[in-house]
Design an enzyme around this catalytic site. Structure first.
Site, PDB file in Angstrom:
ATOM      1  N   THR A 187       0.854  -1.163   0.000  1.00 15.31           N
ATOM      2  CA  THR A 187       0.000   0.000   0.000  1.00 15.31           C
ATOM      3  C   THR A 187       0.900   1.226   0.000  1.00 15.31           C
ATOM      4  O   THR A 187       2.070   1.118   0.342  1.00 15.31           O
ATOM      5  CB  THR A 187      -0.854   0.013   1.287  1.00 15.31           C
ATOM      6  OG1 THR A 187      -1.476  -1.260   1.464  1.00 15.31           O
ATOM      7  CG2 THR A 187      -1.930   1.074   1.255  1.00 15.31           C
ATOM      8  N   ASP A 218      -7.515  -3.890   4.016  1.00 17.83           N
ATOM      9  CA  ASP A 218      -7.670  -2.961   5.136  1.00 17.83           C
ATOM     10  C   ASP A 218      -7.693  -1.498   4.712  1.00 17.83           C
ATOM     11  O   ASP A 218      -8.194  -0.646   5.455  1.00 17.83           O
ATOM     12  CB  ASP A 218      -6.534  -3.157   6.136  1.00 17.83           C
ATOM     13  CG  ASP A 218      -5.173  -2.862   5.517  1.00 17.83           C
ATOM     14  OD1 ASP A 218      -4.770  -3.617   4.611  1.00 17.83           O
ATOM     15  OD2 ASP A 218      -4.514  -1.897   5.919  1.00 17.83           O
ATOM     16  N   GLY A 238       0.345  -3.692   4.728  1.00 15.23           N
ATOM     17  CA  GLY A 238       0.588  -5.108   4.986  1.00 15.23           C
ATOM     18  C   GLY A 238      -0.544  -5.970   4.466  1.00 15.23           C
ATOM     19  O   GLY A 238      -1.280  -5.577   3.561  1.00 15.23           O
ATOM     20  N   GLY A 240      -3.979  -7.239   4.527  1.00 16.60           N
ATOM     21  CA  GLY A 240      -5.215  -6.698   5.085  1.00 16.60           C
ATOM     22  C   GLY A 240      -6.058  -7.693   5.839  1.00 16.60           C
ATOM     23  O   GLY A 240      -6.718  -7.348   6.824  1.00 16.60           O
TER      24      GLY A 240
END
Length: 306
Positions: A187, A218, A238, A240
């Protein structure tokens, strides 16, 4: 990796950026340019949210990170699904999930924050983007295609590509309109503090690879991949599926709100996960910034004294 900066003297406008847990520190330069773009926006009279969004747009446009122009291809080798979110400590909140064919999903998320809703997904999110003036955009680079070919080869091997998930599961639950053909999960994000002490966060991702069509991690889930409140702003990167179970961004904000130092809070947040799960956190508070990851994570900060 851990980095913390404190400034106990007065409130200073600052921006912190990351390019994804598991990325290369060779890409710090893109994070530095993005942080500078955000700080320039703050110094030009923009709000904390303006600064965070400007930094995130720069990361989306870089092409090396899994967001915007650099987003990973879905398993069919042609679809790109994007998630993004924005939030500030003054009440702004907006997100998009599984949106396709837009250049800067974080700008669409910002537009959603001005609509009657806080989250739009899929075809509705794309239709909204067209309604508010964002043009159709889909450009697949050679780098994206090369990563897809590498992923397909990895899925054909025995070693799981995603921790705890058998490669066969992506074949068994295949939901694309093409036949199964047998990379990364990261991300970009920015957190900002303006000179008035307001906080904001902006995040964007090209999703996880491998993933089924329609997968949401996430990044667009408030309290999981992002949170901004009275104590600061948090952005998470990371895997999610694991991050959402901890409501990680909200949890870290709660620790800081309760008096924990930002450095300890981000380290404690990462420590909630086993080592095989990629996770990284950046945070900004009234007088400090912090970053920590259990992987290499391109990152930068500007504005706050070192």
């Amino acid at each position: 990796m851990t980095q913390t900066t404190n400034d106990a003297r007065h409130t200073v406008a600052a921006v912190v950026t990351h390019g994804g847990a598991g990325g290369s520190r060779d890409q710090d330069d893109g994070c530095q340019l993005a942080a500078r773009a955000g700080l320039d926006r703050l110094h030009g009279g923009g709000s904390a949210l303006d600064g965070a969004v400007a930094a995130c747009v720069a990361l989306e446009d870089d092409g090396r990170y899994n967001a915007g122009s650099g987003a990973v291809l879905c398993l069919d080798g042609k679809s790109v699904e994007l998630d993004a979110s924005i939030m500030d400590s003054q009440g702004a909140l907006g997100a998009v999930a599984c949106i396709q064919r837009v250049k800067n999903p974080v700008l669409v998320a910002q537009a959603v924050s001005r609509s009657p809703h806080w989250l739009l997904a899929g075809a509705g999110a794309e239709a909204f983007a067209r309604t508010v003036g964002f043009e159709h955009h889909l450009q697949i680079s050679e780098r994206q295609m090369a990563k897809h070919v590498k992923l397909m080869a990895a899925l054909g091997a025995r070693e799981p590509v995603t921790p705890g998930v058998a490669n066969r599961a992506f074949h068994d639950y295949w939901n694309y309109d093409t036949a199964p053909a047998f990379s990364p999960c990261d991300t970009v994000g920015a957190v900002a503090r303006d000179a008035q002490g307001n906080f904001a966060v902006a995040c964007s991702t090209g999703g996880s690879a491998p993933s089924l069509l329609g997968r949401v991690g996430d990044t667009p889930i408030i309290g999981s991949g992002f949170y901004a409140g009275s104590a600061g702003a948090i952005a998470v990167t990371g895997i999610g599926e694991h991050i959402v179970r901890k409501l990680l961004a909200y949890t870290v904000h709660g620790w800081i709100e309760g008096g924990m130092g930002v450095g300890e809070a981000v380290e404690r947040g990462v420590a909630l996960f086993p080592q095989e799960i990629d996770v990284g956190i950046i945070a900004i508070t009234h007088q400090a910034t912090g970053m920590h990851s259990n992987r290499e994570m391109p990152c930068a900060q500007t504005g706050a004294p070192a």
